[in-house]
Design a protein around this motif. Sequence first.
Motif, PDB file in Angstrom:
ATOM      1  N   LEU A  76      32.410  -4.442 -30.024  1.00  0.00           N
ATOM      2  CA  LEU A  76      31.936  -3.504 -30.972  1.00  0.00           C
ATOM      3  C   LEU A  76      32.152  -2.102 -29.969  1.00  0.00           C
ATOM      4  N   HIS A  77      32.581  -0.824 -30.525  1.00  0.00           N
ATOM      5  CA  HIS A  77      33.209   0.435 -30.269  1.00  0.00           C
ATOM      6  C   HIS A  77      33.113   1.576 -30.938  1.00  0.00           C
ATOM      7  N   VAL A  78      33.086   2.308 -30.663  1.00  0.00           N
ATOM      8  CA  VAL A  78      32.209   3.353 -31.225  1.00  0.00           C
ATOM      9  C   VAL A  78      32.987   4.993 -30.835  1.00  0.00           C
ATOM     10  N   GLY A  79      33.808   4.395 -29.837  1.00  0.00           N
ATOM     11  CA  GLY A  79      34.713   5.305 -28.753  1.00  0.00           C
ATOM     12  C   GLY A  79      33.830   6.398 -27.898  1.00  0.00           C
ATOM     13  N   LEU A  80      34.397   8.121 -28.388  1.00  0.00           N
ATOM     14  CA  LEU A  80      33.920   9.163 -27.991  1.00  0.00           C
ATOM     15  C   LEU A  80      32.694   9.027 -28.141  1.00  0.00           C
ATOM     16  N   PHE A  81      32.371   9.341 -29.429  1.00  0.00           N
ATOM     17  CA  PHE A  81      31.285   9.471 -30.644  1.00  0.00           C
ATOM     18  C   PHE A  81      29.792   9.211 -29.893  1.00  0.00           C
ATOM     19  N   VAL A  82      30.239   7.927 -28.828  1.00  0.00           N
ATOM     20  CA  VAL A  82      28.629   7.459 -27.990  1.00  0.00           C
ATOM     21  C   VAL A  82      28.358   8.654 -27.040  1.00  0.00           C
ATOM     22  N   ALA A  83      29.406   9.103 -26.241  1.00  0.00           N
ATOM     23  CA  ALA A  83      29.169   9.696 -25.504  1.00  0.00           C
ATOM     24  C   ALA A  83      28.195  11.000 -26.016  1.00  0.00           C
TER      25      ALA A  83
END
Length: 347
Positions: A76-83
């Motif tokens: 599960l990965h949402v990339g830089l958006f999570v930061a």
Amino acid sequence: MFDVSNQAVNEVLAGRATRVAITLTPDGGVRVAVDGPGVPFEDNADLDGPGLRAQLTQTYVGPRTLGRDAALVGWLHVGLFVATALSSRLTAEVRHGGVRKVQEYVRSVAVAPPAEVGPADDSGTVITFWPDADIFETTQVSSDTLVERFRELAFLNRGLDISLSDERRPAQSRSVQCRFLGGARDFVAFLDQHAGTPVDPETISFERQDERMAGTMEVAFRWRNTQEERFRTFANSHPTLAVSTHDLGFRDGLAAAVSAYAREQRRLTASDPDLQAGQIVKGLTAVVSVKLDHPEFEGATRGALANTAVQACVEEATREHLGHWLREHPKRAEAVLGRILHDVRRD
């Protein structure tokens, strides 16, 4: 934290950069810097994927699978958006084409469009963020946990240069650089550094590409004079559970190779059963790493690798390589086999 650092590591593994530097800043921020050409804010034809602004503001950008050498695949990965979403403030800096551009976000909202703030005499991308205290019970990051994970990545990706600097307490600042050219062999040596003496000083290791599982494997192991086993397994640089197919394949390969050699040396009679993996792995330190084009995970935490072809491929490779090693090094093989049979008969 790891979403941002993994993104930077992927730039290195894809050949677009050479090093990653993470800094824990005195004001509670986390700075992740990667060299390379710098990721432009806007999408353009020269990019292999979305621009930085899209990465910071969209939960899904581009293909999900990044390839077998990527540090983050199949999770599960949402990339830089999570930061961006979980930070009270985030700044993105890009040095590209001789220009330095910066954009700032406050609680997911861009303060202004990316702006040129001056010339740049090098290139790269820097993401600095401050975890939101209204979201997290604590915004303190454990440097020991970070070092452990970055060290793993450096062991599993030979030549990766990644560093962590902790500047939160100036009087107790520390900096750790992780870069290992020996891969899984160096990882085994690290795991064994405080263990007992080795049964044989040589670390047995091999690498193999097998298109039946659409990937590669790297395996290293050795026995020590202890009852404790140290197994570390990974899929595309992620830690995996003991029920994973590459772990099961490795254990099956060990048992098959040692049992066959024991019979060749008449150390097992026709009526003796084959040795089992549980009897062979006592005192064994092993690192088994596979990198797959299309990893499949299962379990509540998606921590178990499920690709069925991997088990047979790893079993075959382990059985063949260890079998050759035992026959080519009879004195060393006797030390290993003698240790295993001694434990079996004692039990």
